[in-house]
Structure formats: structure tokens, C-alpha cells
Design a protein around this motif. Structure first.
Motif, PDB file in Angstrom:
ATOM      1  N   SER A 291       0.817  -1.300   0.072  1.00  0.00           N
ATOM      2  CA  SER A 291      -0.035  -0.092   0.028  1.00  0.00           C
ATOM      3  C   SER A 291       0.953   1.182  -0.018  1.00  0.00           C
ATOM      4  O   SER A 291       2.142   1.249   0.284  1.00  0.00           O
ATOM      5  CB  SER A 291      -0.909   0.000   1.395  1.00  0.00           C
ATOM      6  OG  SER A 291      -0.165  -0.061   2.368  1.00  0.00           O
ATOM      7  N   LEU A 292       0.468   2.315  -0.299  1.00  0.00           N
ATOM      8  CA  LEU A 292       0.924   3.525  -0.510  1.00  0.00           C
ATOM      9  C   LEU A 292       1.118   4.011   1.210  1.00  0.00           C
ATOM     10  O   LEU A 292       0.162   3.916   2.009  1.00  0.00           O
ATOM     11  CB  LEU A 292       0.397   4.813  -0.968  1.00  0.00           C
ATOM     12  CG  LEU A 292       0.019   4.554  -2.458  1.00  0.00           C
ATOM     13  CD1 LEU A 292      -0.826   5.732  -2.921  1.00  0.00           C
ATOM     14  CD2 LEU A 292       1.600   4.421  -3.203  1.00  0.00           C
ATOM     15  N   THR A 293       2.455   4.685   1.338  1.00  0.00           N
ATOM     16  CA  THR A 293       2.471   5.421   2.608  1.00  0.00           C
ATOM     17  C   THR A 293       2.113   6.772   2.465  1.00  0.00           C
ATOM     18  O   THR A 293       1.574   7.297   1.426  1.00  0.00           O
ATOM     19  CB  THR A 293       3.979   5.371   3.155  1.00  0.00           C
ATOM     20  OG1 THR A 293       4.782   6.071   2.172  1.00  0.00           O
ATOM     21  CG2 THR A 293       4.823   3.861   3.166  1.00  0.00           C
ATOM     22  N   ALA A 294       1.999   7.242   3.907  1.00  0.00           N
ATOM     23  CA  ALA A 294       1.634   8.708   3.794  1.00  0.00           C
ATOM     24  C   ALA A 294       2.452   9.814   2.893  1.00  0.00           C
ATOM     25  O   ALA A 294       2.195  10.373   2.162  1.00  0.00           O
ATOM     26  CB  ALA A 294       1.742   9.462   5.180  1.00  0.00           C
ATOM     27  N   PHE A 295       3.852   9.161   2.735  1.00  0.00           N
ATOM     28  CA  PHE A 295       4.984  10.047   1.870  1.00  0.00           C
ATOM     29  C   PHE A 295       4.430   9.453   0.692  1.00  0.00           C
ATOM     30  O   PHE A 295       4.462  10.617  -0.482  1.00  0.00           O
ATOM     31  CB  PHE A 295       6.054   9.417   2.301  1.00  0.00           C
ATOM     32  CG  PHE A 295       7.264  10.005   1.163  1.00  0.00           C
ATOM     33  CD1 PHE A 295       7.365  11.408   1.110  1.00  0.00           C
ATOM     34  CD2 PHE A 295       8.194   9.257   0.751  1.00  0.00           C
ATOM     35  CE1 PHE A 295       8.176  11.897   0.093  1.00  0.00           C
ATOM     36  CE2 PHE A 295       8.953   9.564  -0.024  1.00  0.00           C
ATOM     37  CZ  PHE A 295       9.125  10.904  -0.233  1.00  0.00           C
ATOM     38  N   GLY A 296       4.345   8.261  -0.026  1.00  0.00           N
ATOM     39  CA  GLY A 296       3.662   7.844  -1.095  1.00  0.00           C
ATOM     40  C   GLY A 296       2.485   8.473  -1.546  1.00  0.00           C
ATOM     41  O   GLY A 296       2.383   8.897  -2.743  1.00  0.00           O
TER      42      GLY A 296
END
Length: 121
Positions: free
Chosen positions: A91-96
Motif C-alpha cells: 500500500s502507499l505510505t503517507a509519503f507515497g
């Protein structure tokens, strides 16, 4: 003076870059990284789902790109279970997720080109 030109070099995580564009392209550049991020934009996916969505990528390339994106903090790899077969979800991180506006702009531009010059098969 533009932000990307404040100094001669930019240092992030012990890597040197000549400008902020080089930094951004190191993180998301190449043929597959942006495509992976696109497929994770709407939510988490398993490795097999990504492989199915990206029909022309090899397993080795997908694995390598996922590892690089995880190392750079753009995606999260979560393992469920202790014994094989384990379930792995990306999944995407907050940064992603901060890349999503740029990704949407790339998507819109690609759609424009497809509409003007291409055809879907």
C-alpha cells in the motif's frame, strides 16, 4: 532564485543530487515505479494482483521495483501470517500519497495523448 537551485547539491538520505528534479526522478523514475504507484493509488494490493494488473512486467522486475519503493518509503509491505503461505499486501505510505497529485497529472496527460494519437485495443 528557484528552490531547486538554492545550492550546488542537495543531500537526502546520504545521497547527493544536482537538483530536486533528480531527487524526484530517483524516487519514481523508470518504466515501472510510477505504474506500481498508480495501481496502489486506489488501495492496497497483493503481489499477484499487481502482477496481473501489469501484464508485461516480469516477476523479477516487479519484486525489485517494490523493494526500491519500500526502501524509499513510498510503499508499505505488510506481511500477514507466520508460516507459508503468507499473505503480503502493498500500500502507499503517507509519503507515497504525496505523489498522487503528480500521478494524477501524469495520468491526465497520458489520457490526452491517448485520445489524440492512440487507440485502445
Amino acid at each position: 532564485m528557484k528552490v531547486e537551485c538554492i545550492g550546488d547539491m542537495l543531500k537526502v538520505n546520504d545521497k547527493l543530487y544536482p537538483c530536486t528534479v533528480s531527487l524526484a526522478m530517483d524516487l519514481v523514475g523508470g518504466k515501472w515505479k510510477t505504474v506500481i504507484l498508480y495501481h496502489l493509488m486506489d488501495g492496497p494490493k497483493r503481489y499477484s494482483e499487481l502482477l496481473k494488473d501489469m501484464q508485461t512486467v516480469t516477476e523479477m522486475t516487479l519484486s525489485l521495483q517494490l523493494k526500491q519503493l519500500e526502501q524509499d518509503g513510498l510503499i508499505l509491505r505488510k506481511v500477514f501470517g507466520d508460516k507459508p503461505p503468507v499473505k503480503v499486501v502493498y500500500s502507499l505510505t503517507a509519503f507515497g500519497k504525496t505523489f498522487v497529485p503528480a500521478l494524477e497529472a501524469i495520468l491526465a496527460w497520458g489520457n490526452l495523448i491517448a485520445g489524440q494519437q492512440g487507440e485502445f485495443l
